[in-house]
Design a protein around this motif. Structure first.
Motif, PDB file in Angstrom:
ATOM      1  N   GLU A 157      -3.311  -0.121   3.586  1.00  0.00           N
ATOM      2  CA  GLU A 157      -4.544  -0.720   4.099  1.00  0.00           C
ATOM      3  C   GLU A 157      -4.684  -0.463   5.602  1.00  0.00           C
ATOM      4  N   GLU A 158      -5.934  -0.325   6.059  1.00  0.00           N
ATOM      5  CA  GLU A 158      -6.180  -0.106   7.494  1.00  0.00           C
ATOM      6  C   GLU A 158      -5.582  -1.236   8.343  1.00  0.00           C
ATOM      7  N   ALA A 159      -5.830  -2.479   7.908  1.00  0.00           N
ATOM      8  CA  ALA A 159      -5.390  -3.605   8.738  1.00  0.00           C
ATOM      9  C   ALA A 159      -3.880  -3.571   8.930  1.00  0.00           C
ATOM     10  N   GLU A 160      -3.162  -3.197   7.889  1.00  0.00           N
ATOM     11  CA  GLU A 160      -1.700  -3.252   7.977  1.00  0.00           C
ATOM     12  C   GLU A 160      -1.130  -2.186   8.904  1.00  0.00           C
ATOM     13  N   ALA A 213       6.869  -8.706   6.715  1.00  0.00           N
ATOM     14  CA  ALA A 213       5.510  -8.835   6.173  1.00  0.00           C
ATOM     15  C   ALA A 213       4.848  -7.466   6.027  1.00  0.00           C
ATOM     16  N   LEU A 214       5.178  -6.550   6.926  1.00  0.00           N
ATOM     17  CA  LEU A 214       4.498  -5.247   6.932  1.00  0.00           C
ATOM     18  C   LEU A 214       5.118  -4.260   5.953  1.00  0.00           C
ATOM     19  N   MET A 273      -2.581  -0.766  11.341  1.00  0.00           N
ATOM     20  CA  MET A 273      -2.944  -1.062  12.730  1.00  0.00           C
ATOM     21  C   MET A 273      -2.105  -2.204  13.289  1.00  0.00           C
ATOM     22  N   LEU A 274      -1.875  -3.241  12.484  1.00  0.00           N
ATOM     23  CA  LEU A 274      -0.988  -4.327  12.933  1.00  0.00           C
ATOM     24  C   LEU A 274       0.384  -3.771  13.304  1.00  0.00           C
TER      25      LEU A 274
END
Lengths: 343, 343, 343
Positions: free
Chosen positions: A213-216, A37-38, A218-219
């Motif tokens: 993206e920031e969210a990605e 997914a990442l 960081m995940l």
């Protein structure tokens, strides 16, 4: 007594010391799904248990770079919490595939120290090993970081600079037991190009780009339990940006390289690497590769290929350094690795 | 020889040809957990192994749409890399549930070709099959896409337009072996409405909305190994936006439809579908449904219901097309499917 | 008959009624991996099957808070869809660890009702139980919410206010069968501080911060099948913001507390909690803790510690309330819980 971890400073390291890093981690199909997914991960050996079985493995291993990230992440609180820069990698070798159900932990041996001439910081060299639940070493690598001194008056340690191979000799690469590419299905793998089709010096523009993206990031970085605050806290840097974990760029570039290197299946050696410029969210990451070397192996149908993998945030492919010998500003990553490919 | 995949152009397809798509994929509990994280998925049969067992299945299958996305994603590099538009779907059937541990691959047969009158592109019809590790077909569907020509002077192929059912006859739907809703727990499923409670022509506003984020649609689209660059690269489109994978909208709308259709458990047929307008991040997706038909089945307690599922980015529910017969600008998706429901 | 769930209003609850909540959920390694991706989770007992086995458990359980979120999420459609405020928690106890493969469902008993003096709403007290596939209770807690009336003329029910322990007596905490910390590896756990090293009244600033992204809190909240629209739909609130699920803040604060409380391994009791101020994306969440109490247990090497966990979006640590007795505007969460720690 303060309970939180202040991290180690330069004067806290001693050559020869072995640091056992905290928080062992069991991996499962969850980590594999998240890796897909990442990142645009498509190498068939890591995507399909059946494809891995046809290549002599019991099932699809955890992606080699995911294993690297798990091992690396554990070292952050002890090695790089007070680091000013991550300077380099060498002698990285993957020694055993990691499978769902395995539990990984890490240890680092301090193998070199050199105080900087300004007396404010120094370079720490560590050899890190990832160990599974049977205490088998699944991978090892050397990295060196520049670390601040807590006490500027602390005496400089004796300078020890380890002798490191610039390139891992092909005969020192470890091929997983049983691996073969005797009946390799190039159609299922995604490309027809075999080991013999690549020439030393050849360059490949991997074409595709991914906007970050920031969210990605960081995940991803949390998934590897890397807790360096610059990756997560937009108040930790003066400009309010979050610095993206260099390993996120490595995985992004490697998975983008599927387009042109779909058959560079397993990474077995990390010769070196530089995070040339910081990566921030909003950039679009692209990648290009250069064939640096080729070597035969004893495993049936398996050849080794040495590749330079470059990640950029713009500019033309195949441009790396300026006339001053420094990385161009659009270059994010310059990685030198060995992979296994069907002959 | 260029190593990267340029994709196929219109003149590269031949009627009757079967294309084996790359990168088989093993699924696990990781994919299930991610499906729950990415979408408001609550249908009990896919959420609970116990609920699935009570319905005669060995455990909870992978969500039907997740299976569709895995199968679909593999076709992108061979079918739609140079597509100008995804024109339609037909004759989609789910034939076997997919379980954790299964490995999926895809094949597509070219079943129709028609060059456009402008001579610059043409329509390619393919029937795609998803196959598991035992070479059993888990699902199949037809889709047609408009693909550019590489060489405008290439001769037009003979026009072949396949005859396709506008609606799959209910007797051709495949009910999973052993499935029954004899002792269905409506409380655990979330709603009391059974098959008999729905009337043909009835419309349902699913009320809830989800605002779309870039990170989420990219995680989803990568998870299905769909690598079409317009979904990931904000430099690939003139306006700097990323086009959201149509399948992301399908899954979002279907999971939002839980509120009012909690008992429309399994999707077994895809009669047709149109991505009416592009979806971009920042929009809030809502959904409404219309009951199009109902049919009985031989499985104990199991009825079939044919539903229109519409996703919107605004506007009033139940409005679909304007006086000109074209989709209204707020409509994102118009899908026609068969589901199984307890009687 | 309208098919969508309008949620319950104040007059729809009766003291003594037991509500069986919908959508059972089977958990796997996927949920564990996602928990590590969404939060900086590093407590070793939940990260490593080997570490858990060394502590007498069969493997690493699902994080206690992940189990809480799964149980809680199921109650939302029946309890808090029309809630004006989540007022408090009490008597929360974890009774059995949850393992991959377990299937959870929830039930809530209405234990109290009190109409507000304005006649427009009332307070509903429920005791919620999470049950596994063997109908064993894995956790229970009381919460009370303020719920709107549908019909302002509906008569007020008899006021019943349950008597609730302000703090769970230590002897009522349930230690998982077999758990011991006899041969606890403090190095692998990440910190040397044992139960005896913490003093009642001691405060700990956990130092690290995490900036919150929309995509992340939505992924988390969906993963727990909590579908309250304010978390997902930026048109649902007048200011266009999405309100972040309070449980996301709880998990963020708890995992940030690793830095200083790495050995507070298992959460076994939830004495109380308040979501002091709303959390929105873009904020940077930090945490501090205060040792409220300590108690011995019968399990070998295991002590209990009662902690206050405070999440903030700014301000100085250790500041909680103003002179007016109200929470300071930077305080997001004030939680009171019992954890188990090696002696």
């Amino acid at each position: 007594m303060a309970k939180t971890n202040p991290g180690r400073f330069f004067e806290d390291y001693t050559v020869g010391e072995v640091i056992r890093h905290a928080v062992p981690r069991t991996v499962s199909g969850g980590e594999r799904a998240l890796y897909h997914a990442l990142y645009p991960a498509r190498h068939a050996l890591y995507s399909s248990d059946e494809f891995a079985r046809a290549a002599g493995l019991p099932s699809a291993p955890l992606d080699d770079l995911a294993a690297f990230h798990v091992v690396f992440g554990k070292t952050v609180p002890d090695i790089s919490l007070n680091a000013l820069a991550n300077l380099g990698y060498a002698e990285g070798r993957w020694l055993l595939p990691v499978y769902p159900g395995d539990t990984l932990r890490s240890e680092s041996e301090v193998i070199g120290l050199k105080q900087n001439s300004n007396g404010k910081s120094g370079v720490v060299y560590v050899r890190t090993r990832g160990l599974n639940q049977r205490d088998e070493c699944v991978m090892e690598y050397v990295r060196w970081v520049m670390v601040r001194k807590r006490d500027l008056d602390a005496p400089a340690p004796e300078t020890v600079i380890p002798e490191l191979n610039k390139v891992i000799p092909a005969e020192q690469l470890v091929i997983p037991a049983g691996l073969h590419f005797s009946n390799y299905d190039f159609t299922l793998a995604g490309e027809p190009h075999r080991w013999g089709d690549y020439a030393v010096g050849e360059t490949i523009d991997h074409v595709d780009g991914v906007t970050i993206e920031e969210a990605e990031h960081m995940l991803a970085t949390r998934l590897w339990q890397n807790t360096a605050k610059v990756h997560f806290d937009n108040t930790a840097r003066p400009d309010g940006t979050r610095l993206i974990y260099g390993g996120h760029v490595i995985s992004m570039a490697r998975t983008l390289s599927f387009n042109g290197l779909a058959n560079a299946q397993m990474i077995v050696g990390l010769n070196g690497g530089a995070h040339a410029n910081p990566c921030l969210s909003g950039l679009t990451v692209r990648a290009w590769s250069e064939v640096l070397d080729k070597a035969d192996t004893d495993a049936p149908g398996v050849g080794a290929i040495r590749l330079r993998l470059v990640a950029t945030k713009g500019g033309a492919p195949f441009e790396l350094k300026g006339e001053d010998g420094k990385y161009l500003p659009d270059v994010l990553l310059d990685l030198d690795y060995w992979a296994l490919m069907p002959k």
